[in-house]
Design a protein around this motif. Structure first.
Motif, short mmCIF file in Angstrom:
data_model
loop_
_atom_site.label_atom_id
_atom_site.label_comp_id
_atom_site.label_asym_id
_atom_site.label_seq_id
_atom_site.Cartn_x
_atom_site.Cartn_y
_atom_site.Cartn_z
N ALA A 44 25.65 21.55 62.04
CA ALA A 44 25.80 21.54 63.55
C ALA A 44 26.92 20.54 63.61
O ALA A 44 27.33 20.20 64.93
N THR A 81 20.37 23.98 61.73
CA THR A 81 21.04 23.32 62.87
C THR A 81 22.24 24.42 63.19
O THR A 81 22.77 24.09 64.40
N ASN A 82 22.81 25.07 62.35
CA ASN A 82 23.98 25.89 62.86
C ASN A 82 23.98 26.91 61.66
O ASN A 82 23.59 26.74 60.33
#
Length: 208
Positions: A44, A81-82
């Motif tokens: 992220a 997170t991503n």
């Protein structure tokens, strides 16, 4: 008929096969205790850097294209997170293609730069599966013993460790009993390969 319950990873794999997504969790969580300490930048927060970064995640997708210099690969990786895409050179892809598959945990050393269109480019320099990464980046393996069984407990531990020698990772034994705790370092002859099967057999932590 009594069937063996699925492990967390087996359940998630079946969910993705049936539904196309993970429903009850995420496979990254099964490896978080080892992957997270190796990470220098969560996905992220990936941003251009002058230094090579170490990224970790689960492979979501593998995409291969043909170029003038050979086949080039793009990996989509996910750390909860991503999700980002990482490019691999033809040589790096060919050297690792036998194990690069969806739902596999991976550690990537990469250069992160800015493209002309201001998008972030992540280019892999080196790839490690989770066992290779444990060997390379783990500082020591700490095994916990409660001390109640004395010599038998220690003998059983050494018999288990023997199957994973020789290796790069030093082993320390931490004994906790009746309010006392102490740590003993085994000699270099007892360095092990800190592979996943070993953690399934003993109560141990890999320190980084």
């Amino acid at each position: 008929i009594e069937a063996r319950p699925w492990t967390t990873l087996e359940r998630l794999a079946h969910e993705k096969t049936a539904l196309g997504l993970y429903l009850s969790g995420h496979p990254y969580d099964a490896y978080r205790n080892h992957l997270a300490p190796m990470t220098t930048m969560p996905l992220a927060k990936v941003a251009p850097s002058d230094y090579r970064q170490r990224l970790t995640g689960i492979i979501n997708a593998v995409r291969v294209i043909n170029t003038k210099s050979g086949r080039m690969c793009f990996l989509a990786i996910d750390d909860r997170t991503n999700v980002i895409e990482v490019s691999l050179s033809a040589d790096l892809w060919e050297a690792n293609r036998h194990w690069l598959k969806e739902d596999i945990p991976i550690v990537i050393e990469a250069k992160i730069t800015m493209r002309q269109d201001s998008a972030t480019r992540v280019s892999a320099d080196a790839l490690y599966d989770v066992d290779q990464a444990r060997e390379r980046f783990g500082r020591r393996l700490v095994v916990k013993l409660n001390g109640n069984s004395g010599r038998d407990e220690a003998a059983a531990l050494l018999a288990t460790l023997k199957s994973y020698r020789p290796g790069p990772t030093p082993v320390h034994i931490r004994v906790v009993r009746d309010g006392y705790h102490g740590t003993v370092a085994l000699g270099d002859a007892w360095r092990v390969r800190p592979h996943g099967e070993l953690f399934a057999r003993i109560d141990a932590e890999l320190e980084f």
